[in-house]
Write an enzyme that holds these catalytic residues in place. Structure first.
Site, mmCIF file in Angstrom:
data_model
loop_
_atom_site.group_PDB
_atom_site.id
_atom_site.type_symbol
_atom_site.label_atom_id
_atom_site.label_comp_id
_atom_site.label_asym_id
_atom_site.label_seq_id
_atom_site.Cartn_x
_atom_site.Cartn_y
_atom_site.Cartn_z
ATOM 1 N N TRP A 154 0.815 -1.223 0.000
ATOM 2 C CA TRP A 154 0.000 0.000 0.000
ATOM 3 C C TRP A 154 0.844 1.266 0.000
ATOM 4 C CZ3 TRP A 154 1.803 2.679 4.005
ATOM 5 C CH2 TRP A 154 2.314 1.961 5.106
ATOM 6 N N ASN A 155 2.152 1.174 0.295
ATOM 7 C CA ASN A 155 2.870 2.441 0.524
ATOM 8 C C ASN A 155 3.199 3.194 -0.750
ATOM 9 O OD1 ASN A 155 4.834 0.550 -0.213
ATOM 10 N ND2 ASN A 155 6.416 1.569 0.984
ATOM 11 N N LYS A 178 -2.757 -8.829 -7.235
ATOM 12 C CA LYS A 178 -3.502 -8.527 -6.015
ATOM 13 C C LYS A 178 -2.877 -7.305 -5.345
ATOM 14 C CE LYS A 178 -3.052 -9.559 -1.889
ATOM 15 N NZ LYS A 178 -3.549 -8.233 -1.321
ATOM 16 N N PRO A 179 -3.550 -6.191 -5.294
ATOM 17 C CA PRO A 179 -3.033 -5.004 -4.612
ATOM 18 C C PRO A 179 -3.287 -5.120 -3.117
ATOM 19 C CG PRO A 179 -5.177 -4.521 -5.503
ATOM 20 C CD PRO A 179 -4.873 -5.941 -5.899
ATOM 21 N N ALA A 180 -2.762 -4.182 -2.356
ATOM 22 C CA ALA A 180 -2.993 -4.174 -0.914
ATOM 23 C C ALA A 180 -4.443 -3.770 -0.638
ATOM 24 C CB ALA A 180 -2.034 -3.209 -0.234
ATOM 25 N N GLY A 231 6.706 -6.250 -0.380
ATOM 26 C CA GLY A 231 6.048 -6.133 0.907
ATOM 27 C C GLY A 231 7.009 -6.484 2.023
ATOM 28 N N SER A 232 6.469 -6.892 3.149
ATOM 29 C CA SER A 232 7.312 -7.163 4.315
ATOM 30 C C SER A 232 8.128 -8.438 4.151
ATOM 31 C CB SER A 232 6.424 -7.297 5.558
ATOM 32 O OG SER A 232 5.561 -8.412 5.379
ATOM 33 N N GLU A 253 10.808 -8.130 -3.195
ATOM 34 C CA GLU A 253 11.260 -6.802 -2.771
ATOM 35 C C GLU A 253 10.713 -6.600 -1.370
ATOM 36 O OE1 GLU A 253 13.377 -5.821 -6.235
ATOM 37 O OE2 GLU A 253 13.276 -4.898 -4.253
ATOM 38 N N LEU A 254 11.587 -6.716 -0.365
ATOM 39 C CA LEU A 254 11.123 -6.849 1.006
ATOM 40 C C LEU A 254 11.512 -5.648 1.864
ATOM 41 C CD1 LEU A 254 11.916 -10.666 1.370
ATOM 42 C CD2 LEU A 254 9.828 -9.567 0.525
ATOM 43 N N CYS A 287 10.363 1.755 2.028
ATOM 44 C CA CYS A 287 11.286 0.642 2.282
ATOM 45 C C CYS A 287 12.730 1.113 2.365
ATOM 46 C CB CYS A 287 11.169 -0.375 1.156
ATOM 47 S SG CYS A 287 11.507 0.335 -0.459
ATOM 48 N N GLU A 386 12.115 -2.502 11.439
ATOM 49 C CA GLU A 386 11.620 -1.467 10.533
ATOM 50 C C GLU A 386 10.441 -0.756 11.191
ATOM 51 O OE1 GLU A 386 9.849 -3.022 6.934
ATOM 52 O OE2 GLU A 386 10.851 -1.462 5.767
HETATM 53 N N1 LIG Z 1 11.808 -3.596 -1.207
HETATM 54 C C1 LIG Z 1 10.881 -2.834 -1.772
HETATM 55 O O1 LIG Z 1 10.986 -2.407 -2.947
HETATM 56 C C2 LIG Z 1 9.656 -2.456 -0.989
HETATM 57 C C3 LIG Z 1 8.807 -1.483 -1.544
HETATM 58 C C4 LIG Z 1 7.664 -1.127 -0.800
HETATM 59 C C5 LIG Z 1 7.382 -1.723 0.428
HETATM 60 N N2 LIG Z 1 8.257 -2.660 0.931
HETATM 61 C C6 LIG Z 1 8.002 -3.264 2.229
HETATM 62 O O2 LIG Z 1 6.601 -3.567 2.376
HETATM 63 C C7 LIG Z 1 6.231 -3.439 3.745
HETATM 64 C C8 LIG Z 1 5.039 -2.515 3.875
HETATM 65 O O3 LIG Z 1 4.014 -2.895 2.980
HETATM 66 P P1 LIG Z 1 2.786 -3.775 3.486
HETATM 67 O O4 LIG Z 1 2.412 -3.398 4.890
HETATM 68 O O5 LIG Z 1 1.728 -3.751 2.425
HETATM 69 O O6 LIG Z 1 3.447 -5.226 3.508
HETATM 70 P P2 LIG Z 1 2.725 -6.625 3.719
HETATM 71 O O7 LIG Z 1 3.768 -7.631 3.560
HETATM 72 O O8 LIG Z 1 1.884 -6.625 4.941
HETATM 73 O O9 LIG Z 1 1.692 -6.721 2.473
HETATM 74 C C9 LIG Z 1 2.165 -6.640 1.155
HETATM 75 C C10 LIG Z 1 1.169 -7.341 0.235
HETATM 76 O O10 LIG Z 1 1.124 -8.715 0.608
HETATM 77 C C11 LIG Z 1 -0.213 -9.109 0.871
HETATM 78 N N3 LIG Z 1 -0.188 -10.183 1.851
HETATM 79 C C12 LIG Z 1 -0.174 -10.093 3.191
HETATM 80 N N4 LIG Z 1 -0.145 -11.324 3.750
HETATM 81 C C13 LIG Z 1 -0.136 -12.217 2.717
HETATM 82 C C14 LIG Z 1 -0.124 -13.640 2.612
HETATM 83 N N5 LIG Z 1 -0.104 -14.417 3.697
HETATM 84 N N6 LIG Z 1 -0.137 -14.213 1.376
HETATM 85 C C15 LIG Z 1 -0.165 -13.433 0.266
HETATM 86 N N7 LIG Z 1 -0.175 -12.083 0.300
HETATM 87 C C16 LIG Z 1 -0.157 -11.492 1.508
HETATM 88 C C17 LIG Z 1 -0.882 -7.841 1.340
HETATM 89 O O11 LIG Z 1 -2.291 -7.929 1.199
HETATM 90 C C18 LIG Z 1 -0.267 -6.831 0.386
HETATM 91 O O12 LIG Z 1 -0.927 -6.874 -0.857
HETATM 92 C C19 LIG Z 1 7.443 -2.882 4.466
HETATM 93 O O13 LIG Z 1 8.170 -3.904 5.070
HETATM 94 C C20 LIG Z 1 8.266 -2.280 3.333
HETATM 95 O O14 LIG Z 1 9.642 -2.209 3.641
HETATM 96 C C21 LIG Z 1 9.389 -3.038 0.249
HETATM 97 O O1 LIG Z 2 8.968 1.740 -0.395
HETATM 98 C C1 LIG Z 2 9.735 1.355 -1.238
HETATM 99 C C2 LIG Z 2 9.784 2.002 -2.565
HETATM 100 O O2 LIG Z 2 10.551 1.183 -3.409
HETATM 101 C C3 LIG Z 2 10.313 3.402 -2.378
HETATM 102 S S1 LIG Z 2 10.847 4.108 -3.861
HETATM 103 O O3 LIG Z 2 9.637 4.475 -4.614
HETATM 104 O O4 LIG Z 2 11.574 3.049 -4.563
HETATM 105 O O5 LIG Z 2 11.701 5.243 -3.525
#
Ligand SMILES: NC(=O)c1ccc[n+]([C@@H]2O[C@H](COP(=O)([O-])OP(=O)(O)OC[C@H]3O[C@@H](n4cnc5c(N)ncnc54)[C@H](O)[C@@H]3O)[C@@H](O)[C@H]2O)c1
Ligand SMILES: O=C[C@H](O)CS(=O)(=O)O
Length: 485
Positions: A154-155, A178-180, A231-232, A253-254, A287, A386
């Site tokens: 979602w971020n 699947k989006p957030a 995501g996380s 991408e975590l 992230c 984080e």
């Molecule tokens: N490395 C990168 O490029 C990057 C970019 C953006 C965000 N992030 C990371 O994402 C996290 C924040 O985003 P968030 O809160 O949406 O993360 P999240 O992991 O909670 O959710 C991300 C996505 O995964 C889905 N999801 C959650 N549980 C799941 C499961 N069991 N099976 C399948 N899908 C599932 C969510 O619905 C969402 O669409 C932070 O840790 C951030 O660092 C990383």
């Molecule tokens: O949250 C992570 C994103 O990848 C940030 S950025 O858009 O790449 O700067």
């Protein structure tokens, strides 16, 4: 300003917008005002399965198009996204909360991935290998991997989607997305834009809905050849485990925990300005944002004074207000995490230099004051986990080797930042930092033309750059026997 009706269909399968099979819906709210925006379809494994069938059905025709045809589609998507930037930015800010100026920048970034991979689609080259055997001819041809499952956070609800869709489509793959649950409307508008650009049925399928059931379907479905996830780290681990039975390819991408290192030979005004910008962009919900700042002892007082003076100038409020610098956090859980990290730090001896509590302002949403901490130690949660919020711990250091050790002392390895005006020091330190991305006097590394991605527990693979398309490709090696005359 786009307004939504009481209910919005956010499941798009085989070219048709539809309700969830379960008829379930989910409320989308504005995190600044807590106002309801609309109810959206909330799908499950039945919708996820139908989406994979549509994507599988569409794969042959889409992958059979020429690179030029796929490129032209991506150029059209780029143009339409740019045309609709203001509307998209307003939708993004309404459901995610970030200031409009940041939302506009995200839409520009999101569109740039369509542009970049419209160009890269025509450069997915194979190769001929000089054979050591005169009776053989050797070649390597890149081929699209097949149906791709994309799961996004979602971020950055626009750019994290196009950073996956663009290379996938350029390579000839078809996608189930699947989006957030917090930000389905941005995904909805992006798919609408793809429709306007001429998206053939089944090439991109959107399933807003229950993450666990949809994720389980796609992890176990034999037609899903790649899972690309942002995501996380915690969820990334789940997806790795769930994909192991079928040895599915993964692109992850975590999470991150970026250190900022401010050396005594840095431009301290620049360091303070960019540290602030990195930390408080998207209310700290990025992230690659600064998670901890190491300041060389000799410039501690000067840097802290500059940083705290700048933090005090930041204005909080609704992202739809053009004067806002910091919007709300995404939800109450996010506020609780920031409060927990703050309380933990203070209980372990940290001192609050600025901020330190929920913002009681003009809006009822999930606001927290930008907060700066000193006297922090490695034992504090904020220095290890984080935070994903507007909390910035500062710690002094003495020498270069020690601060490199401290910066590397984390399971994460996404981004790290160095501030110094010494070329020698910059190069020495950059080489020793265990991160996928290093900024030197810069904290905004994410551009479509460069490979973005982490090491260690921050992920696998790259997005963007010439490398990003290869996540969506299998390299086929062909060995051909040739009869001599
Ligand atoms: N490395 C990168 O490029 C990057 C970019 C953006 C965000 N992030 C990371 O994402 C996290 C924040 O985003 P968030 O809160 O949406 O993360 P999240 O992991 O909670 O959710 C991300 C996505 O995964 C889905 N999801 C959650 N549980 C799941 C499961 N069991 N099976 C399948 N899908 C599932 C969510 O619905 C969402 O669409 C932070 O840790 C951030 O660092 C990383
Ligand atoms: O949250 C992570 C994103 O990848 C940030 S950025 O858009 O790449 O700067």
């Amino acid at each position: 300003m786009t307004t939504f009706s009481r209910y919005t269909k956010t499941i798009f399968i085989d070219g048709t917008w539809q309700d969830a099979k379960s008829r379930r819906t989910l409320l989308v709210q504005n995190p600044a005002t807590l106002e309801a925006i609309t109810e959206v379809s909330h799908g499950d494994e039945r919708d996820a399965e139908q989406a994979v069938r549509a994507a599988r059905q569409a794969f042959s025709e889409w992958s059979g198009k020429t690179a030029r045809e796929r490129s032209q589609f991506l150029y059209a998507a780029y143009e339409k996204m740019k045309e609709q930037k203001e509307e998209l930015a307003a939708i993004l800010t309404s459901e995610q909360g970030k200031p409009l100026k940041e939302a506009r920048a995200e839409i520009d970034s999101a569109a740039s991935y369509f542009l970049w991979y419209a160009e890269e689609a025509n450069r997915l080259y194979g190769e001929i290998i000089p054979s050591s055997n005169k009776h053989k001819r050797l070649m390597v041809i890149p081929q699209p991997i097949g149906v791709v499952a994309a799961i996004t956070p979602w971020n950055f609800p626009a750019s994290m989607i196009t950073r996956k869709l663009a290379p996938a489509l350029a390579a000839g793959c078809t996608v189930v997305l699947k989006p957030a649950p917090e930000t389905p409307l941005t995904a909805y508008r992006i798919v609408k834009i793809l429709e306007e650009a001429g998206l053939p049925p089944g090439v991109v399928n959107l399933v807003a809905g229950d993450a666990v059931s949809i994720g389980k379907c796609w992890m176990s479905h034999p037609d899903v050849r790649l899972i690309t996830f942002t995501g996380s780290t915690e969820v990334g681990r789940l997806l790795m485990k769930g994909s192991a039975d079928q040895v599915k390819k993964l692109s992850l991408e975590l999470g991150g925990h970026a250190p900022v290192i401010v050396f005594e030979d840095a431009d301290l005004d620049l360091a303070a300005e960019l540290t602030l910008a990195s930390k408080f962009r998207n209310c700290g919900q990025t992230c690659i944002c600064a998670n901890r700042v190491y300041v060389q002892q000799t410039v501690w007082d000067a840097f802290v004074k500059k940083l705290t003076a700048k933090v005090q100038q930041l204005s909080l409020g609704s992202g739809l207000d053009e004067t806002t610098d910091i919007g709300p956090l995404i939800n109450e859980e996010a506020v609780r995490k920031v409060q927990d990290h703050l309380d933990d730090a203070v209980q372990k001896g940290a001192s609050v230099l600025y901020g330190g509590k929920r913002w009681e302002g003009a809006y009822p949403g999930y606001f927290f004051e930008p907060t700066v901490l000193a006297n922090v130690t490695k034992e504090m949660k904020v220095m290890n986990e984080e935070t994903f919020g507007p909390l910035l711990p500062l710690q002094p250091f003495a020498d270069e080797m020690e601060v490199i050790r401290q910066a590397n002392d984390t399971p994460y390895g996404l981004a790290a930042y160095i501030f110094t005006d010494s070329l020698h020091r910059a190069y020495r330190v950059m080489e020793k930092l265990e991160y996928g991305i290093v900024g030197i006097n810069d904290v905004f590394p994410a551009v479509a033309e460069a490979p973005f991605g982490g090491v260690k527990q921050s992920g696998l693979g790259k997005e963007g750059g010439k490398e990003g398309i290869f996540e969506f490709v299998e390299l086929k090696y062909v060995s051909m026997g040739i009869r001599s005359l």
